[in-house]
Design an enzyme around this catalytic site. Structure first.
Site, PDB file in Angstrom:
ATOM      1  N   ASP A 194      27.646  56.584  33.283  1.00  0.00           N
ATOM      2  CA  ASP A 194      27.665  57.888  32.626  1.00  0.00           C
ATOM      3  C   ASP A 194      27.297  59.000  33.605  1.00  0.00           C
ATOM      4  OD1 ASP A 194      28.375  56.744  30.210  1.00  0.00           O
ATOM      5  OD2 ASP A 194      26.309  56.503  29.549  1.00  0.00           O
ATOM      6  N   GLU A 195      26.392  58.705  34.538  1.00  0.00           N
ATOM      7  CA  GLU A 195      26.043  59.686  35.562  1.00  0.00           C
ATOM      8  C   GLU A 195      27.284  60.120  36.327  1.00  0.00           C
ATOM      9  OE1 GLU A 195      22.508  59.266  38.106  1.00  0.00           O
ATOM     10  OE2 GLU A 195      22.223  57.330  37.112  1.00  0.00           O
ATOM     11  N   GLY A 196      28.064  59.140  36.770  1.00  0.00           N
ATOM     12  CA  GLY A 196      29.250  59.444  37.553  1.00  0.00           C
ATOM     13  C   GLY A 196      30.288  60.216  36.777  1.00  0.00           C
TER      14      GLY A 196
END
Length: 428
Positions: free
Chosen positions: A171-173
């Protein structure tokens, strides 16, 4: 107020992002990031606020976003961001969770100073922890998050269920990719001329891009692809987060500290460090003694051999990244600034080979080391190995290094806030 790209694309994302996503057993990729049942408590207000905490491995950061909605039902405009941070990160308080939560309390004062008192109870506060807490034993990570939740509960802000949690690395990416491509205008209209994103944190690293070749889609391992719809177009992203491959976690791996039980009385040595160096370093709440090779080799070649063992054969290498265009931030940016390869305020454009050139320059002059980080040679060598031998980038691959796009911090926080506003019903 003059219209900016940031304003235009914030308005577009609120109105146009759809969640037809295939990721993790067909669930929406952002499921769990924010609670879909959150009530649109402050939708009727002309000025809206959102508080986003990024609890990383090396520090905790607060983003206070201000949005203006001139008329009910009208799309809000991103007006500004207040940013602050503290070090060390929550993971440094692994055995003192209450003390860790107190660092969050200090940052909440920034939010109080930035948001009118009349809006406090209508403003949601959310904390998402990243790789630093993912590396901790589950019960210790939960203890830290519990204490943070208690701090939030006692605050005057809106605290929705699930507002304190650990975010999945993928999700960060994805959220960082959305942020960068919106703010740079790459997703405007029907074009798909997007840029990839590279994020190098302390404990993990992420790579995200939009594949252009069918071969990439066919050869990519299961779990590395995520599909979603935006602007009536479907995007299938290549994205993966590598836990343990962040810059500071890689230092431990290079030193051999991850293979040693107990650190007391042990000094970890490396060819990447000045020969005369004897020092200590604290990471994740653990103290490490380290130093240079007093009798062995030092310099770029032996150092590169050490960092190469950390990455070689452990990361997937999609061929098309060699021809892609990528934005790189976090420690990629910081180390380029530290070595005067780019300007701190403006950022800059580098090729992968520029990191190797600078690594050779720094590592082969370790005996002249006088200031800055003693890990500079190791860090630059690791970044070079990660890009070339890890991800498979070509020497000539161009990287745009930036800290901000249109005066907004890069990273996942703004992308996550987009979804927060959607969950509040602002786009309806």
């Amino acid at each position: 107020m003059a219209t900016s790209w940031g304003t235009v694309f914030f308005m577009l994302v609120v109105s146009c992002v759809c969640s037809a996503v295939s990721h993790r057993n067909q669930q929406t990729w952002f499921e769990g990031i924010f609670l879909s049942s959150m009530c649109p408590i402050n939708v009727s207000a002309s000025t809206l606020y959102g508080i986003m905490f990024d609890a990383g491995s090396t520090g905790t950061r607060i983003h206070v976003y201000t949005f203006v909605q001139k008329m009910p039902g009208q799309l809000p405009i991103l007006e500004g961001e207040v940013f602050d941070s503290v070090k060390p990160g929550l993971s440094a308080f692994v055995d003192q969770p209450k003390q860790g939560a107190e660092t969050v309390q200090g940052l909440l004062e920034v939010a109080k100073d930035s948001i009118p008192r009349s809006h406090w109870k209508k403003t949601p506060v959310v904390l998402k922890a990243t790789a630093g807490l993912r590396l901790l034993p589950e019960h210790k990570a939960k203890a830290l998050l519990f204490e943070v939740k208690e701090i939030f509960r006692k605050s005057p802000f809106l605290v929705p269920k699930g507002s304190v949690s650990i975010m999945d690395g993928s999700d960060e990416g994805i959220l960082a990719w959305v942020t960068v491509n919106f703010l740079t205008g790459q997703l405007h209209g029907h074009r798909q001329e997007t840029v990839g994103t590279l994020d190098l944190g302390g404990a993990s690293t992420q790579i995200t891009f939009l594949p252009q070749f069918e071969k990439t889609l066919e050869q990519t391992p299961r779990g590395y692809l995520t599909s979603f719809e935006m602007f009536n177009s479907t995007y299938k992203l290549y994205t993966h987060s590598y836990l343990g491959f962040g810059l500071k976690a890689a230092r431990l791996a290079t030193l051999g500290a991850l293979e040693t039980e107990g650190t007391d009385g042990h000094t970890f040595r490396s060819a990447c460090l000045p020969r005369w160096l004897e020092a200590e370093w604290i990471f994740g709440g653990v103290k490490y003694q380290y130093g240079g090779n007093q009798e062995g080799e030092v310099g770029f070649e032996p150092c590169y051999a050490e960092v190469l063992r950390v990455v070689r054969g452990k990361l997937h290498q999609p061929e098309e990244v060699q021809r892609g265009s990528f934005y790189a931030f976090s420690y990629y940016y910081d180390r380029a600034v530290d070595t005067d390869m780019i300007d701190y305020e403006k950022g800059g454009i580098l090729k992968v080979e520029d990191f190797e050139r600078k690594a050779r320059e720094v590592c082969d002059n370790l005996e002249n080391f006088t200031s800055g980080s003693p890990f500079l040679c190791m860090d630059l060598s690791y970044i070079t190995a990660l890009l070339k031998d890890g991800f498979g980038f070509a020497d000539s691959t161009v990287l745009q290094l930036t800290k901000k796009v249109n005066n907004i911090e890069t990273g996942w926080a703004l992308g996550a806030t987009f979804h927060l506003l959607q969950s509040l019903g602002i786009s309806h």
